[in-house]
Design a protein around this motif. Structure first.
Motif, PDB file in Angstrom:
ATOM      1  N   ALA A  17     -11.226   3.681  -3.338  1.00  0.00           N
ATOM      2  CA  ALA A  17      -9.795   3.560  -3.588  1.00  0.00           C
ATOM      3  C   ALA A  17      -9.298   2.207  -3.120  1.00  0.00           C
ATOM      4  CB  ALA A  17      -9.044   4.668  -2.853  1.00  0.00           C
TER       5      ALA A  17
ATOM      6  N   VAL B 296     -12.177   9.318  -0.453  1.00  0.00           N
ATOM      7  CA  VAL B 296     -11.600   8.141  -1.103  1.00  0.00           C
ATOM      8  C   VAL B 296     -12.650   7.054  -1.351  1.00  0.00           C
ATOM      9  CG1 VAL B 296      -9.240   8.517  -0.332  1.00  0.00           C
ATOM     10  CG2 VAL B 296     -10.847   7.278   1.153  1.00  0.00           C
ATOM     11  N   GLU B 297     -13.890   7.322  -0.950  1.00  0.00           N
ATOM     12  CA  GLU B 297     -15.025   6.484  -1.317  1.00  0.00           C
ATOM     13  C   GLU B 297     -16.175   7.388  -1.734  1.00  0.00           C
ATOM     14  OE1 GLU B 297     -16.121   3.641   1.642  1.00  0.00           O
ATOM     15  OE2 GLU B 297     -14.098   2.787   1.795  1.00  0.00           O
TER      16      GLU B 297
ATOM     17  N   ARG C 184       0.832  -1.218   0.000  1.00  0.00           N
ATOM     18  CA  ARG C 184       0.000   0.000   0.000  1.00  0.00           C
ATOM     19  C   ARG C 184       0.862   1.263   0.000  1.00  0.00           C
ATOM     20  NH1 ARG C 184      -5.519  -0.534   1.617  1.00  0.00           N
ATOM     21  NH2 ARG C 184      -6.124  -2.732   1.564  1.00  0.00           N
TER      22      ARG C 184
ATOM     23  N   TYR D  98      -9.327  14.099   1.480  1.00  0.00           N
ATOM     24  CA  TYR D  98      -9.818  13.601   0.194  1.00  0.00           C
ATOM     25  C   TYR D  98     -10.936  12.580   0.394  1.00  0.00           C
ATOM     26  CZ  TYR D  98      -5.313  15.317  -1.647  1.00  0.00           C
ATOM     27  OH  TYR D  98      -4.227  16.084  -1.994  1.00  0.00           O
TER      28      TYR D  98
ATOM     29  N   TRP E 155      -4.681  13.980  -5.709  1.00  0.00           N
ATOM     30  CA  TRP E 155      -4.827  12.556  -5.392  1.00  0.00           C
ATOM     31  C   TRP E 155      -5.184  11.843  -6.681  1.00  0.00           C
ATOM     32  CZ3 TRP E 155      -7.409   8.099  -5.716  1.00  0.00           C
ATOM     33  CH2 TRP E 155      -7.240   7.125  -4.721  1.00  0.00           C
TER      34      TRP E 155
ATOM     35  N   ASP F 188      -5.659   4.137   0.524  1.00  0.00           N
ATOM     36  CA  ASP F 188      -5.921   5.569   0.708  1.00  0.00           C
ATOM     37  C   ASP F 188      -4.788   6.469   0.241  1.00  0.00           C
ATOM     38  OD1 ASP F 188      -8.312   4.796   1.797  1.00  0.00           O
ATOM     39  OD2 ASP F 188      -7.773   5.290   3.885  1.00  0.00           O
ATOM     40  N   ASP F 189      -3.555   6.135   0.583  1.00  0.00           N
ATOM     41  CA  ASP F 189      -2.439   7.066   0.410  1.00  0.00           C
ATOM     42  C   ASP F 189      -1.900   7.011  -1.018  1.00  0.00           C
ATOM     43  OD1 ASP F 189      -0.335   8.783   0.665  1.00  0.00           O
ATOM     44  OD2 ASP F 189       0.573   7.795   2.387  1.00  0.00           O
TER      45      ASP F 189
ATOM     46  N   SER G 268      -4.664  13.367   4.600  1.00  0.00           N
ATOM     47  CA  SER G 268      -3.276  13.130   4.228  1.00  0.00           C
ATOM     48  C   SER G 268      -2.334  13.538   5.347  1.00  0.00           C
ATOM     49  CB  SER G 268      -2.920  13.919   2.962  1.00  0.00           C
ATOM     50  OG  SER G 268      -1.515  13.914   2.760  1.00  0.00           O
TER      51      SER G 268
ATOM     52  N   ARG H 252     -16.551   8.418   2.360  1.00  0.00           N
ATOM     53  CA  ARG H 252     -15.501   8.336   3.382  1.00  0.00           C
ATOM     54  C   ARG H 252     -14.324   9.187   2.956  1.00  0.00           C
ATOM     55  NH1 ARG H 252     -10.823   5.514   4.524  1.00  0.00           N
ATOM     56  NH2 ARG H 252     -10.966   4.202   2.650  1.00  0.00           N
ATOM     57  N   ARG H 253     -13.735   9.903   3.906  1.00  0.00           N
ATOM     58  CA  ARG H 253     -12.618  10.780   3.611  1.00  0.00           C
ATOM     59  C   ARG H 253     -11.345  10.259   4.277  1.00  0.00           C
ATOM     60  NH1 ARG H 253     -15.088  15.644   1.582  1.00  0.00           N
ATOM     61  NH2 ARG H 253     -13.032  16.610   1.479  1.00  0.00           N
ATOM     62  N   TRP H 254     -10.223  10.645   3.672  1.00  0.00           N
ATOM     63  CA  TRP H 254      -8.903  10.306   4.209  1.00  0.00           C
ATOM     64  C   TRP H 254      -8.124  11.595   4.381  1.00  0.00           C
ATOM     65  CZ3 TRP H 254      -4.233  10.851   1.240  1.00  0.00           C
ATOM     66  CH2 TRP H 254      -3.081  10.371   1.888  1.00  0.00           C
TER      67      TRP H 254
END
Length: 376
Positions: free
Chosen positions: A328, A313-314, A117, A311, A346, A331-332, A304, A300-302
């Motif tokens: 995603a 990411v879902e 990942r 961001y 991203w 995530d990263d 950084s 859903r957010r991530w």
């Protein structure tokens, strides 16, 4: 029916329609027209429009895909991205100095390694010329210090070669990509609106479902890979309006052989300034989307740890081709390109599922303007 020789003289031109699936029609066009045409409602001409358009402000060739190591299962082991940008600086084309920076070439490369990942990425930039960097007119051939993307073949049988080597990021790619379909013209015959002002538009075509094979070199270890890729080529003089900060975009190779594109240009408050996209059926017919037919809803957010940008990411995404969830694969996948184009964004491998949770496609999600407004 057209024989093979006749088909080389024609361009695929999907009709625009908001309520029905329409077949591809064909319009005659010369194959060697390299006139400076800017961005306007005109038929795209191939192979000339595969190449660079130095009379426009900005242009990019963007290749992404999912790769699996040969003999190690069906699932992807890597996502990859290679993007070349050409930027017109405003220096006069007839400037007498060979050192005048009339055009700048940038390149971004990334490898998403699913096993750990981890996103590996690198970037480069140079003025065009001196055999260091170039984006050629007339055919896809763009390079920057050993990184290169080239195309050959008929307009409906493209064959690409993408290669790069990044010592700093510890990976290299040498990939062959091919398709037996004509380019998918986005928008109205390849003119894609990006805002309510007609000037906010780009010429834009895609080549989805690119069958891909070649080699990934990871930390000095060569790996034979194969998979499916997507290519976008876009050029514009004005994409974002003054009140827009960035965009959300997906390019998904569908499991049934089709392709789904969807995007929205975004205000600072997260609302949509404009939207669009298309669905290409397995038989090649195309359905273009009107702005009101697209909806992106973050799930859903991530956050950084590198830039503190948040961001989604879902996503839940609604289009005329169906309602989907997108997630995603990890995530990263944030790219910091401030040493070249000056942006942080991203961009990474993602999976598309239908309402029942069934996986129906895989491709790339791109999100810009979350770490600061995009300036292009």
């Amino acid at each position: 029916m057209l024989d093979a020789m006749d088909r080389r003289k024609f361009i695929a031109l999907p009709l625009f329609c908001n309520s029905a699936f329409v077949p591809t029609v064909r319009a005659a066009a010369p194959s060697n027209d390299t006139r400076a045409m800017g961005v306007s409602q005109r038929p795209l001409v191939f192979p000339a429009d595969f190449g660079a358009h130095p009379d426009t402000h900005i242009e990019w060739w963007y290749v992404t895909g999912a790769l699996a190591v040969d003999g190690q299962g069906a699932g992807p082991d890597f996502g990859f991205q290679l993007t070349f940008f050409r930027l017109r600086t405003g220096v006069a084309a007839d400037h007498p100095s060979r050192f005048a920076a009339r055009q700048i070439v940038f390149a971004h490369a990334a490898l998403s390694v699913l096993a750990d990942r981890r996103l590996r990425h690198d970037q480069r930039a140079s003025r065009a010329g001196f055999d260091i960097a170039e984006a050629k007119a007339g055919e896809t051939d763009v390079w920057l210090r050993g990184w290169r993307l080239q195309r050959e073949g008929d307009y409906d049988a493209s064959r690409y070669h993408a290669r790069l080597d990044s010592t700093a990021a510890g990976f290299a790619l040498d990939l062959r990509l091919k398709t037996d379909r004509a380019p998918l013209l986005q928008g109205v015959g390849g003119l894609s609106r990006k805002g309510p002002d007609p000037a906010q538009a780009s010429h834009y075509y895609s080549q989805p479902q690119l069958q891909t094979e070649g080699r990934v070199m990871l930390d000095g270890k060569p790996l034979r890979v194969r998979g499916t890729a997507w290519l976008d080529h876009e050029w514009s003089n004005s994409v974002l309006g003054a009140d827009a900060v960035g965009w959300d975009w997906i390019g998904i190779n569908l499991a049934d052989g089709g392709a789904l594109t969807a995007f929205r240009v975004r205000h600072a408050d997260g609302s949509a300034a404009y939207a669009g996209g298309s669905w290409q059926a397995p038989d090649g017919s195309v359905r273009n989307f009107a702005p009101a037919e697209i909806e992106f809803r973050p799930r859903r957010r991530w956050l950084s740890p590198h830039t503190q940008a948040s961001y989604p990411v879902e996503w839940d995404i609604t289009t005329p081709a169906g309602a989907f969830s997108l997630a995603a694969m990890f995530d990263d996948q944030e790219l910091d390109s401030r040493r070249s184009t000056g942006s942080v964004y991203w961009e990474g491998l993602a999976t598309l599922r239908d309402g029942s949770g069934r996986m129906v496609g895989r491709g790339y999600l791109e999100m810009t303007g979350y770490a600061g407004p995009m300036q292009i």
